[in-house]
Design an enzyme around this catalytic site. Structure first.
Site, PDB file in Angstrom:
ATOM      1  CE1 TYR A 291      -9.410  10.237  19.416  1.00  0.00           C
ATOM      2  CE2 TYR A 291      -7.197  10.620  19.877  1.00  0.00           C
ATOM      3  CZ  TYR A 291      -7.951  10.740  20.178  1.00  0.00           C
ATOM      4  OH  TYR A 291      -9.112  12.147  20.420  1.00  0.00           O
TER       5      TYR A 291
ATOM      6  CD  GLN B  63      -2.385  -1.709   2.516  1.00  0.00           C
ATOM      7  OE1 GLN B  63      -2.070  -0.290   3.365  1.00  0.00           O
ATOM      8  NE2 GLN B  63      -3.316  -1.954   2.882  1.00  0.00           N
TER       9      GLN B  63
ATOM     10  CG  HIS C  43      -2.614  -0.933   7.778  1.00  0.00           C
ATOM     11  ND1 HIS C  43      -2.979  -1.740   9.221  1.00  0.00           N
ATOM     12  CD2 HIS C  43      -3.410  -1.629   6.359  1.00  0.00           C
ATOM     13  CE1 HIS C  43      -3.995  -2.955   8.592  1.00  0.00           C
ATOM     14  NE2 HIS C  43      -4.291  -2.383   7.316  1.00  0.00           N
TER      15      HIS C  43
ATOM     16  CE1 TYR D 219     -10.787  -6.742   6.700  1.00  0.00           C
ATOM     17  CE2 TYR D 219      -9.191  -6.749   7.208  1.00  0.00           C
ATOM     18  CZ  TYR D 219      -9.778  -6.078   7.022  1.00  0.00           C
ATOM     19  OH  TYR D 219      -9.786  -4.798   6.157  1.00  0.00           O
TER      20      TYR D 219
ATOM     21  CD  GLU E 152     -12.670   4.418  15.582  1.00  0.00           C
ATOM     22  OE1 GLU E 152     -12.587   2.957  16.328  1.00  0.00           O
ATOM     23  OE2 GLU E 152     -11.634   5.211  16.104  1.00  0.00           O
TER      24      GLU E 152
END
Length: 362
Positions: A245, A80, A144, A256, A235
């Site tokens: 958080y 990614q 990520h 998953y 979120e």
């Protein structure tokens, strides 16, 4: 090549709103096409703009003409990762400084990086580019990276970093993964950053984040982020200094595999989201609208969806956000970035279409 179409935008979730909303018409103009996995856009004061492509190209576009900008760092377009966000500070007209986030392969693996250089007056090159920040922590995964950067009202930089596929690291204050970091423009640490203790990384602003890929300021200078959950539990947060958080201790989603995440959806000392989606929409770029072109939308949050191909419009009240409209669902493919242009128009980047679009009133 410019192409226009008119799209009738209709509110969804009317039962939740408790009334009948009037339809609003907008015009969508395709401003530029043939982009290769565009990730972010930033507007230049002369009417041009910069677009990042994930494989490592930074494009300078003006008057429907494009050129590739030189002088960029070496980018690792793996998983990614790649060339990700681009941000121009408020003093760009005098400083010419351009900030980029990107992934790079170092001796410690793949890292989320932040750097800057000065855009040459002809727009052809970033001069004197240097890395300002390198993520410390897990580097073995291509997942990520987070990687949105925002200039706060005090001139500091807020950078989102995902957990890099290592869930527990989001609660580990000795690493940067799963955090929002706050640094000065030269890469140094602000003296008023939160103090998390001797072993904590001094750049950390907030923690317990999974993968925030959207970030923006509202008119009051408050930071808002859009964050990928797992299966459910995406979120919207309003991160504040020193707060936790929750990831991966609490979440409104599941793994998953279908297994439960952590300890449930709440725990003392951990913040609740301002909004969450279930099922996940795979949120991307986030913008809080402040312009005059769409006065009824002032103060609303706009978030791109990579999964369901729409732009979520959320209204904010008392620190909470509620999705009230799905704009252009299924019309333009995966939405990667959403930005407000200097004139108040709304622009978005579509990965699916490889194009940039401009939204104006009909």
């Amino acid at each position: 090549m410019f192409r226009c179409k008119t799209f009738l935008s209709i509110f969804v979730g009317l039962a939740m709103l408790g009334g009948v909303a009037a339809a609003a018409q907008v015009r969508i103009t395709e401003v530029i096409d043939d982009l290769d996995e565009p990730w972010a856009i930033a507007f230049l004061p002369d009417g041009g703009y910069l677009v990042t492509e994930r494989d490592g190209a930074l494009l300078h576009i003006k008057d429907d003409k494009r050129r590739e900008v030189g002088g960029l760092p070496r980018v690792a377009a793996e998983g990614q990762g790649g060339l990700l966000d681009v941000m121009l500070p408020r003093d760009f007209a005098s400083s010419r400084e351009v900030f980029l986030t990107y992934s790079a392969r170092t001796g410690q693996g793949l890292r989320t990086m932040l750097g800057s250089g000065r855009l040459a007056t002809d727009g052809r090159r970033l001069e004197g580019f240097r890395a300002l920040f390198e993520q410390v922590g897990p580097g073995g995964s291509g997942r990520h990276f987070g990687s949105r950067v925002v200039e706060a009202t005090d001139g500091t930089l807020l950078l989102t970093i995902g957990d890099r596929g290592d869930r527990p690291s989001a609660q580990d204050l000795s690493v940067h993964s799963g955090k929002i970091i706050r640094i000065n423009r030269d890469g140094s640490v602000p003296s008023d950053n939160p103090d998390f203790g001797r072993d904590a990384r001094p750049e950390i602003f907030s923690y317990g984040h999974r993968n925030p890929q959207g970030a923006g300021l509202d008119a009051r200078g408050r930071l808002w982020t859009a964050e990928h959950g797992a299966r459910g539990g995406d979120e919207v947060n309003q991160p504040q200094a020193g707060r936790n958080y929750g990831w991966p201790v609490i979440s409104y989603g599941v793994h998953y595999s279908g297994e439960a995440i952590g300890e449930g959806s709440s725990k003392a000392g951990m913040e609740q989201p301002a909004h969450y989606w279930d099922p996940s929409i795979a949120p991307s770029g986030l913008m809080v609208y402040s312009g005059d072109m769409f006065p009824d939308w002032k103060g609303d949050i706009f978030v791109g969806s990579l999964k369901f191909d729409y732009i979520s419009r959320l209204e904010v009240s008392g620190g909470q956000a509620s999705e009230v409209e799905e704009l252009f669902r299924g019309e333009y493919g995966r939405i990667r970035d959403v930005r407000e242009a200097p004139d108040g128009a709304i622009w978005f980047l579509s990965v699916g279409e490889g194009a940039a679009y401009r939204v104006t009133p009909e």
